[in-house]
Design a protein around this motif. Structure first.
Motif, mmCIF file in Angstrom:
data_model
loop_
_atom_site.group_PDB
_atom_site.id
_atom_site.type_symbol
_atom_site.label_atom_id
_atom_site.label_comp_id
_atom_site.label_asym_id
_atom_site.label_seq_id
_atom_site.Cartn_x
_atom_site.Cartn_y
_atom_site.Cartn_z
ATOM 1 N N TYR A 39 0.962 -1.276 0.027
ATOM 2 C CA TYR A 39 -0.010 -0.006 -0.029
ATOM 3 C C TYR A 39 0.902 1.363 0.101
ATOM 4 C CZ TYR A 39 -4.171 -2.614 1.054
ATOM 5 O OH TYR A 39 -5.005 -3.239 0.947
ATOM 6 N N PRO A 434 5.735 10.114 -8.407
ATOM 7 C CA PRO A 434 5.242 11.140 -9.351
ATOM 8 C C PRO A 434 4.716 12.393 -8.671
ATOM 9 C CG PRO A 434 4.584 8.874 -9.835
ATOM 10 C CD PRO A 434 5.139 8.976 -8.574
ATOM 11 N N ILE A 435 4.855 13.469 -9.390
ATOM 12 C CA ILE A 435 4.413 14.613 -8.746
ATOM 13 C C ILE A 435 2.916 14.513 -8.909
ATOM 14 C CG2 ILE A 435 3.980 17.011 -9.189
ATOM 15 C CD1 ILE A 435 6.787 17.016 -10.469
ATOM 16 N N GLU A 436 2.274 13.893 -10.054
ATOM 17 C CA GLU A 436 0.972 13.901 -10.094
ATOM 18 C C GLU A 436 0.416 12.971 -9.278
ATOM 19 O OE1 GLU A 436 0.851 15.104 -15.030
ATOM 20 O OE2 GLU A 436 0.897 13.025 -14.567
ATOM 21 N N ASP A 437 1.057 11.979 -8.534
ATOM 22 C CA ASP A 437 0.497 11.122 -7.715
ATOM 23 C C ASP A 437 0.300 11.728 -6.271
ATOM 24 O OD1 ASP A 437 -0.394 8.761 -6.418
ATOM 25 O OD2 ASP A 437 1.227 7.513 -6.968
ATOM 26 N N GLU A 439 0.405 14.857 -5.503
ATOM 27 C CA GLU A 439 -0.609 16.212 -5.281
ATOM 28 C C GLU A 439 -2.040 15.746 -5.524
ATOM 29 O OE1 GLU A 439 0.325 19.360 -8.007
ATOM 30 O OE2 GLU A 439 2.240 19.503 -7.594
ATOM 31 N N THR A 440 -2.293 14.333 -6.149
ATOM 32 C CA THR A 440 -3.513 14.014 -6.231
ATOM 33 C C THR A 440 -4.089 13.339 -4.746
ATOM 34 O OG1 THR A 440 -3.365 13.379 -8.356
ATOM 35 C CG2 THR A 440 -4.908 12.503 -7.247
ATOM 36 N N HIS A 441 -2.945 12.941 -4.190
ATOM 37 C CA HIS A 441 -3.190 12.021 -2.694
ATOM 38 C C HIS A 441 -2.909 12.763 -1.376
ATOM 39 C CE1 HIS A 441 -3.343 8.886 -6.042
ATOM 40 N NE2 HIS A 441 -4.527 8.582 -5.466
ATOM 41 N N ARG A 445 2.273 20.194 -2.555
ATOM 42 C CA ARG A 445 2.387 20.783 -4.066
ATOM 43 C C ARG A 445 3.854 20.639 -4.258
ATOM 44 N NH1 ARG A 445 -1.972 24.256 -5.473
ATOM 45 N NH2 ARG A 445 -2.804 22.134 -5.999
ATOM 46 N N ARG B 129 0.248 26.130 -15.207
ATOM 47 C CA ARG B 129 -0.161 24.965 -14.167
ATOM 48 C C ARG B 129 -1.415 24.835 -13.776
ATOM 49 N NH1 ARG B 129 0.697 21.377 -10.495
ATOM 50 N NH2 ARG B 129 2.528 21.242 -9.302
ATOM 51 N N GLY B 131 -3.952 21.690 -11.680
ATOM 52 C CA GLY B 131 -3.977 21.037 -10.520
ATOM 53 C C GLY B 131 -4.914 19.993 -10.273
ATOM 54 N N PRO B 132 -4.751 19.141 -9.281
ATOM 55 C CA PRO B 132 -5.667 18.209 -9.330
ATOM 56 C C PRO B 132 -6.721 18.589 -8.335
ATOM 57 C CG PRO B 132 -3.915 17.680 -7.835
ATOM 58 C CD PRO B 132 -3.444 18.886 -8.656
ATOM 59 N N LEU B 138 -4.276 26.714 -12.138
ATOM 60 C CA LEU B 138 -3.423 27.495 -11.028
ATOM 61 C C LEU B 138 -2.684 28.499 -11.721
ATOM 62 C CD1 LEU B 138 -2.094 24.319 -9.230
ATOM 63 C CD2 LEU B 138 -4.459 25.330 -8.883
ATOM 64 N N LEU B 166 2.234 19.246 -16.895
ATOM 65 C CA LEU B 166 1.322 18.378 -15.772
ATOM 66 C C LEU B 166 0.169 18.491 -15.712
ATOM 67 C CD1 LEU B 166 4.047 19.706 -12.568
ATOM 68 C CD2 LEU B 166 3.914 17.312 -13.941
ATOM 69 N N PHE B 167 -0.329 17.414 -15.314
ATOM 70 C CA PHE B 167 -2.080 17.206 -15.206
ATOM 71 C C PHE B 167 -2.683 17.253 -16.395
ATOM 72 C CE2 PHE B 167 -0.518 17.989 -10.782
ATOM 73 C CZ PHE B 167 -0.918 16.899 -10.235
ATOM 74 N N TYR B 169 -3.382 15.170 -18.314
ATOM 75 C CA TYR B 169 -4.356 13.891 -18.501
ATOM 76 C C TYR B 169 -5.514 14.126 -18.104
ATOM 77 C CZ TYR B 169 -3.385 13.087 -13.587
ATOM 78 O OH TYR B 169 -3.069 13.271 -12.252
ATOM 79 N N GLN B 200 -2.603 9.668 -19.228
ATOM 80 C CA GLN B 200 -2.400 8.884 -17.987
ATOM 81 C C GLN B 200 -1.551 9.798 -16.958
ATOM 82 O OE1 GLN B 200 -2.168 4.453 -17.984
ATOM 83 N NE2 GLN B 200 -1.662 4.914 -20.258
ATOM 84 N N PHE B 201 -1.665 9.638 -15.558
ATOM 85 C CA PHE B 201 -0.796 9.954 -14.618
ATOM 86 C C PHE B 201 0.525 9.352 -14.552
ATOM 87 C CE2 PHE B 201 -0.122 7.834 -10.604
ATOM 88 C CZ PHE B 201 -0.833 6.511 -10.984
ATOM 89 N N ARG B 202 1.451 9.855 -13.963
ATOM 90 C CA ARG B 202 2.860 9.721 -13.800
ATOM 91 C C ARG B 202 3.584 10.275 -14.984
ATOM 92 N NH1 ARG B 202 1.234 3.749 -12.770
ATOM 93 N NH2 ARG B 202 1.354 3.739 -10.587
ATOM 94 N N GLU B 203 3.936 11.569 -14.543
ATOM 95 C CA GLU B 203 4.587 12.421 -15.516
ATOM 96 C C GLU B 203 5.715 12.038 -16.261
ATOM 97 O OE1 GLU B 203 4.156 13.132 -12.432
ATOM 98 O OE2 GLU B 203 6.125 13.510 -11.433
ATOM 99 N N ARG B 206 4.581 9.312 -18.982
ATOM 100 C CA ARG B 206 3.979 10.349 -20.111
ATOM 101 C C ARG B 206 4.682 11.072 -20.922
ATOM 102 N NH1 ARG B 206 0.535 12.559 -17.274
ATOM 103 N NH2 ARG B 206 0.925 14.869 -17.694
ATOM 104 N N PHE B 500 -9.364 8.556 -11.006
ATOM 105 C CA PHE B 500 -8.976 8.583 -9.585
ATOM 106 C C PHE B 500 -10.113 8.766 -8.711
ATOM 107 C CE2 PHE B 500 -4.569 10.375 -10.516
ATOM 108 C CZ PHE B 500 -3.820 9.203 -9.841
ATOM 109 N N VAL B 547 -6.749 1.611 -2.423
ATOM 110 C CA VAL B 547 -6.368 2.644 -2.340
ATOM 111 C C VAL B 547 -4.913 2.692 -1.722
ATOM 112 C CG1 VAL B 547 -6.560 4.768 -1.015
ATOM 113 C CG2 VAL B 547 -8.650 4.109 -2.173
ATOM 114 N N GLU B 592 -9.805 2.182 -5.636
ATOM 115 C CA GLU B 592 -9.773 3.307 -6.384
ATOM 116 C C GLU B 592 -9.826 2.969 -7.829
ATOM 117 O OE1 GLU B 592 -6.040 5.543 -5.938
ATOM 118 O OE2 GLU B 592 -6.852 7.302 -6.136
#
Lengths: 597, 692
Positions: A39, A434-437, A439-441, A445, B129, B131-132, B138, B166-167, B169, B200-203, B206, B500, B547, B592
């Motif tokens: 996890y 990952p930044i995208e992971d 910031e999502t969770h 930032r 920029r 954001g999620p 932003l 970034l973001f 996706y 998809q996420f993971r910059e 991608r 997500f 999750v 998730e």
């Protein structure tokens, strides 16, 4: 055992080779399952876990290829430590048992790296162990998270200590132990889930091992294990024997606690003296600073110090990029003897705390490489930049969130190659998140993640570049930090310049922030506060004035360095048209034009 | 309907022509032309039409497997590429996941640092920029900065540009607008956005995928355009479809825009060929086993469906690629794999290969090291006079000499050493299959092994026995299975979105909306390719995880609006798949939905392979009696075995091992205890002696 005088093998080389492949395949499967089932991001994204198979004598047979060396390497030590404790208690292992172990004074790497060990029985006889280790997010220490616990005063302050504890007994879950875990660990849903994943993966390894033994028979299996270990031993002995006999020494320093009033806590020497004699090597750490009784940067001898030494010797002498795949097992370490005076940083006495030993251990690895640089200059890099870990945490209602991020270092330059930029170094090889992971969770930032410009160890082969990462808190929370390299720059080699220090700043919105030392105990942070994390740059290799001017120009074009730096450090003059001014460069370098390339 | 399949391999370009009216098939091979593979493709197409006496204009479709994109990556031979990315993140592509490829190495290279797809000088940053969780802006996009960057990159001579924010996706508006500006400033440039290629996420992954698409874009576009023109100039009226890594074909236009989708074009066709071969004899749980000179490719078919690789396991040339790919596991084990004693005296085989040149010692092309092929010659399994239909004579003396040298160091007879070489290479191949089956919760004993490639049928039974697999299937033309696979493909496009969304708090309307929107995008693509709605099927799926977990599992999703029951079924399916793959579920933990996917399949016409009803005497198929070594009662013994010719074998008559069956493109070994039977549909079925 002396490889030269071995008796005829009891198993043919074909079967040994096949069993060797099967052992590795089992370890890979264990790692694969653990990584995917777990996890916390520290295991599944950072890959800070290990998986391995060990024989009844505590000798490593195979390790998972995906895991980080500092996790898989210590597994045999965990087994030996557990066996010793069980023997002292007069306890015997039974089929269906699973043991939890994290005793840094009995083989464990440090407290948060909890091992789960499944004994493997074949026809009622104990024949091996299948084990996994993983870095857990929290282990019930004084502050949230399991890194940056830099002010634990003894082993008891570091969190729960598990000394060969049954968590399953003959197939039955030992519920009270699990209650204690859930009640004493923050983010216990994640941590206990990861622990269960560890046990599941270790059991898979045990099942597969039984299938393997069933196929070949116990005698053949054991003979094959001996053959496979002897083979690895021969490879290491040959590599050592290729070095001239002699004594090779190096010293580097760790920051320790730079803001501490007592000099005994700061700028601490790590000393390595390597004696090569024939096909054997003695690594003597005499001269290393005394242990710090009440700060946790002491390094467990078994689990951290031994791994740092073995890993570095192996990476230099039996480099995978040069020698191809080499099986990792007990044979590789047999020719290497370690001497560490009791009571020094590298062999502390209980209950001296050890939880923050990560960076000192990697500095020790670097010191071993420095000692080897004298005798194997074409196989080492110049000094590496060390790492840093930050535990970000906070409360959402009454639930904690904890996120551990490992910050990369960089390698020094190498013979014929620049250093690797912004990577984990030596005994660590984890992955960033990952930044995208993130910031999502998490309420964080990541505002910047780039290479550090215009700072690197100049050399004919320059040191690797450091990184810059900035984290901003979106909610109030806290952080703790363990790092190194704020005071001592990675060493240059063969005329190369030293690299650059790491740095850390906390910009607080209320303007009370500023530069921080490499170790920061738990500190509260407000929404909008910003960590600016500067990674170290590796040392340069060889005289910078011998660097090909076109490589220097390329570095300028890529904004790695400025034209001014090119001229100052390399004696390379760049024109406004972004070309090498060859006559001016030759003049700067005091060379003839023809010598430039 | 007449179809041509053309698969370009390292040495040969294989061509197959299928005619649905006459239900006949013709095959042909021409040498590959590495400087311009299209030349060989065209030559093969022209020649097969001439030989089959078919007018070129009658060909309806050309289906093409190509390594043009793969080679551009592996040989690092692509366009000068630029990137426009978010300010603050110029080096995502360079830092990667900050992990070294090797644990134990000082001198290693890092592909994305040592061979950057985009040099740093060509990575331009602009303010913007998002954001999620919803892609909120932003920082607005600095359009002037994009324009400036595009001009600078044009000035610098860059031929392709990837736009990576970034973001993106979640919200592609900034990337789309930036791409638009780039096209205004530099219309002839090849432009890619990361959200269009793989939302998809993971910059790092991608951005790398987008950068790779740009890097290989101009080259693949030019190849496809030139080939289409050459085909049409030669009097063909067929349209060109290119095999994608996802197991479907795409139009030339689609591939020109997204070449990164074709990185596993050839191996994917092989898996399809294996699947089609299994389907012809009613088998739908298959392990495809394609062994050539240097490597073995392993694929898995479950219930007729091939497995797709998880996003974190897809790499090309050391770079991660986030694109749908058939799960194909490749190991360095093949006929050319070299056997040796390492410096520690361990007996190893591969991964180094003698390749085609100098090749095995038995090829007499200067090879001096013992290989797997030499071991097969020494044991009598490869027959010097019956190799490649007699087109190449093997030198038994050289094979014996090199194996004898190895045997001497091992203290064995040459035959025992050769047997050891096969035992080790077969164990390596069996381990690779285990990693694709046992490790993922599938029992290999429930599968059939489809063996092809030049060396697959030589090793298949031994490998199958190692795994307890009861049955091996050898296709009619094992040497051109990839080309044959091309004739079985459909048009296939994928769409993906990161969601997500967590169980207990799922916005079902959003899921429904997103599924429908993705389906509309795909429908538009199929429409542009000239397919009508009734020719297209859509399959929905999701990538789910508990999750906190970092790996997703692919779960099928039913059509229609996502209602309560539908959603419950999705989560239930996830638990089941988790249990199968890991042997473990976490009942109470939230789940998730990471990504949702729609795959559209547009039906292409198919042909049935001809059937045979030969009922001649088995004796008619035997051409020789020879000596070969096999294990009998645990001991290696020389046995006298019959040699048969594949195409003279009668249908449905059982031939007991030990025997060897030769055909033009391979040699099939049936050891003692196994038996073989030729089927009317052309497959050879070998029972290995294990019961399922």
């Amino acid at each position: 055992m002396n490889a030269q005088s071995r008796s005829a093998p009891a198993v043919d080389q074909v079967t040994a080779s096949v069993i060797q492949g099967a052992l590795e395949n089992i370890a890979v499967e264990m790692g694969y399952k653990l990584m995917r089932m777990s996890y916390s991001s520290i295991i599944r994204e950072s890959e800070d876990f290990g998986a391995g198979l060990v024989d009844v004598h505590g000798r490593g047979l195979a390790e998972s290829a995906q895991s980080t060396p500092l996790q898989s390497g210590p597994i045999p030590g965990y087994i030996r430590g557990m066996q010793k404790i069980l023997a002292e208690r007069g306890q015997e292992l039974k089929p269906g048992d699973a043991i939890m172990h994290n005793d840094a004074y009995a083989g464990a790497s440090h407290g948060p790296d909890v091992g789960f060990i499944v004994p493997v029985f074949y026809e009622d006889e104990l024949i091996a162990f299948s084990a996994t280790t993983a870095h857990h997010l929290d282990i019930g220490a004084l502050t949230p998270g399991s890194c940056g616990i830099v002010d634990a005063i003894d082993a008891y302050a570091e969190g729960l200590q598990f000394k060969a504890i049954h968590v399953y007994s003959e197939g039955e879950k030992v519920e009270p132990v699990w209650h204690i875990l859930r009640d004493n660990i923050r983010v216990s849903d994640l941590v206990v889930g990861d622990m269960e994943a560890q046990i599941a993966a270790a059991r898979i390894g045990a099942d597969r091992l039984v299938e393997l033994v069933d196929r070949y028979g116990k005698e053949t299996f054991q003979a094959a294990c001996d053959t496979v270990m002897d083979h690895a031993e021969r490879l290491m002995r040959q590599a050592i024997a290729a070095l001239p006999d002699g004594v090779y020494k190096a010293t580097t320093h760790i920051d320790g606690y730079l803001d501490h009033g007592d000099p005994a806590y700061r700028e601490l020497p790590l000393c390595v003296s390597i004696t090569v004699k024939g096909s054997e090597m003695v690594v003597d750490l005499t001269g290393t600073a005394p242990q710090i009784p009440d700060k946790p940067i002491n390094m467990p001898l078994h689990g951290t110090v031994d791994i740092a030494i073995w890993l570095t010797v192996r990476s230099v002498l039996l480099d995978t990029a040069v020698h191809g795949h080499i099986p990792v097992n007990d044979g590789l370490v047999r020719p290497i003897k370690i001497v560490a005076p009791e009571g020094c940083l590298a062999n502390p006495t209980f209950p001296a705390p050890t939880i923050a030993r990560f960076c000192p251990g990697n500095q020790l690895a670097d010191t071993v490489m420095k000692a080897l640089s004298e005798v194997a200059p074409g196989q080492v890099s110049a000094g590496i930049g060390n790492l840093r870990v930050i535990a970000f945490s906070g409360l959402q209602g009454s639930d904690h969130w904890v996120h551990m991020e490992i910050f990369e270092g960089s390698y020094g330059g190498r013979d014929g190659k620049d250093g690797m930029d912004a990577v984990d170094t030596l005994y660590a090889n984890t992955r960033n998140n990952p930044i995208e992971d993130i910031e999502t969770h998490l309420p964080l930032r990541v505002d910047r993640y780039e290479l550090r410009e215009n700072v690197c160890g100049a050399g004919q082969w320059r040191g690797g570049l450091g990184s810059v990462r900035e984290f901003v808190y979106l909610n109030d929370g806290a952080a703790s930090v363990e790092g190194e390299g704020h005071k001592f720059a990675p060493w240059g080699f063969r005329g190369g310049n030293d690299g650059a220090y790491a740095g850390l700043r906390l910009d607080r919105r209320d303007s009370t922030g500023g530069e921080l030392p490499s170790k920061v105990p738990h500190t509260t942070v407000k929404a909008g506060d910003r960590f600016i994390c500067i990674g170290p740059a590796g040392g340069g290799y060889g005289d910078p004035r011998k660097r090909d001017p076109h490589r220097v120009l390329s570095d300028v074009l890529d904004d790695f360095i400025t034209a001014e730096t090119a001229e100052r450090d390399y004696g390379v003059v760049i024109t406004t048209e972004m070309t090498v001014d060859e006559p001016a460069t030759a003049a700067q370098r005091g060379q003839a034009l023809s010598q430039l390339h | 309907m007449k179809l041509i399949g053309v698969d370009v391999g390292g040495t040969f370009t294989d061509v197959i022509l299928g005619n649905t009216e006459s239900q006949s098939v013709a095959i042909h091979k021409v040498p590959t032309t590495p400087d311009d593979p299209g030349r060989g493709v065209l030559q093969g197409m022209i020649e097969i039409c001439e030989r089959s006496k078919i007018d070129r204009a009658e060909i309806d479709h050309v289906l093409h497997g190509t390594t043009i994109a793969t080679n551009a990556v592996l040989e690092f031979d692509g366009a000068a590429t630029g990137m426009i990315t978010t300010a603050g993140y110029r080096d995502i592509l360079h830092i990667g996941r900050h992990q070294r490829p090797q644990h134990y190495s000082i001198m290693q290279d890092i592909p994305w640092q040592d061979r950057p797809l985009v040099q740093r000088r060509h990575r331009k940053v602009v303010d913007e920029r998002l954001g999620p969780p919803d892609g909120a802006v932003l920082i607005p996009l600095d359009e002037d900065a994009v324009r400036q960057a595009a001009r600078e990159l044009k000035e610098a001579g860059v031929e392709a540009i990837s736009v990576c924010f970034l973001f993106s996706y979640i919200n592609s508006a900034h990337e789309d607008r930036a791409a638009e500006i780039v096209r205004e400033e530099y219309p002839e440039c090849f432009v890619t956005t990361s959200s269009a290629i793989s939302p998809q996420f993971r910059e790092f992954e991608r951005f790398t995928t987008a950068a790779m698409n740009a890097f290989i874009g101009p080259k693949v576009r030019d190849y496809v355009t030139n080939l289409e023109r050459a085909i049409s100039d030669s009097g063909f009226r067929a349209d060109l479809h290119v095999m994608g890594s996802n197991g479907g074909v795409a139009t030339g236009a689609m591939v020109s825009e997204r070449p990164v989708l074709t990185l596993l074009s050839g191996p994917a066709a092989g898996v399809l060929g294996g699947a089609a071969c299994g389907a012809r004899c009613g088998r739908n749980r298959l392990i495809t086993f394609d062994v050539g000179g240097t490597s073995a490719d392993i694929g898995l078919i479950i219930d007729g469906q091939f497995a797709e690789a998880t996003a974190r396991d897809t790499w090309i040339g050391g770079y991660p690629v986030l694109a749908p790919m058939i799960d194909i596991h490749t190991i360095g084990a093949g006929g050319g794999s070299i056997a040796y004693l390492d410096s520690g005296e361990a007996f190893r085989v591969g991964p180094q290969s003698a390749g085609a040149a100098p090749g095995p010692a038995a090829y007499s092309r200067g090879g001096t090291l013992p290989t797997v092929t030499d071991a097969n010659v020494v044991l009598g399994r490869l027959q010097p006079g019956n190799f490649l239909g007699g087109e190449m004579v093997l030198d038994r003396g050289s094979a014996h000499k090199v194996m004898g040298d190895l045997a001497e160091r091992l203290g064995m007879t040459p035959e025992a050493a050769a047997d050891g070489v096969l035992t080790i290479i077969n164990a390596n191949m069996a381990n690779a299959i285990r990693s694709r089956t046992v490790q993922k919760g599938h029992d290999p004993r429930e599968f059939s092994l489809v063996a092809f490639g030049g060396a697959g049928p030589l090793h298949a039974v031994d490998v199958a026995r190692d795994l307890g697999i009861p049955e091996v299937i050898i296709p009619p033309y094992p040497g051109i299975t990839s080309a044959a696979g091309l004739l079985t493909t459909d048009l296939k496009y994928d769409a993906v979105r990161t969601e997500f969304q967590v169980s207990g708090d799922v916005d079902r309307n959003r899921l429904t909306r997103d599924f429908e929107a993705m389906q509309e995008i795909l429908a538009a693509q199929f429409g542009a390719d000239g397919l009508s709605t009734d020719q297209v099927n859509y399959q929905r799926s999701g990538d789910l995880r508990y999750v906190g977990q970092g790996y997703e599992l692919r779960v099928p999703v039913a059509d229609g609006p996502v209602d309560e029951a539908n959603l419950a079924a999705i989560f239930k399916a996830f638990q089941d798949i988790h249990n199968t793959e890991y042997g473990h579920v976490f009942e109470d933990n939230p789940i998730e939905i990471v990504n949702i996917r729609v795959t559209g399949v547009g039906k292409m016409p198919k042909i049935e392979l001809p059937t045979s009803n030969a009922d001649n005497d088995v004796a008619d198929a035997q051409i020789d009696e020879l000596s070969a070594h096999f294990h009998v009662g645990g001991k290696l013994k020389a046995l006298s075995v019959p040699l048969f010719v594949r195409d003279r074998l009668p249908v449905d008559q059982v031939i007991n091992g030990p025997t060897i069956i030769v055909q033009k493109d391979t040699t099939i070994v049936i050891p003692p205890g196994a038996n073989a039977r030729s089927e009317a549909v052309g497959n050879l079925i070998i029972k290995t002696g294990f019961r399922s």
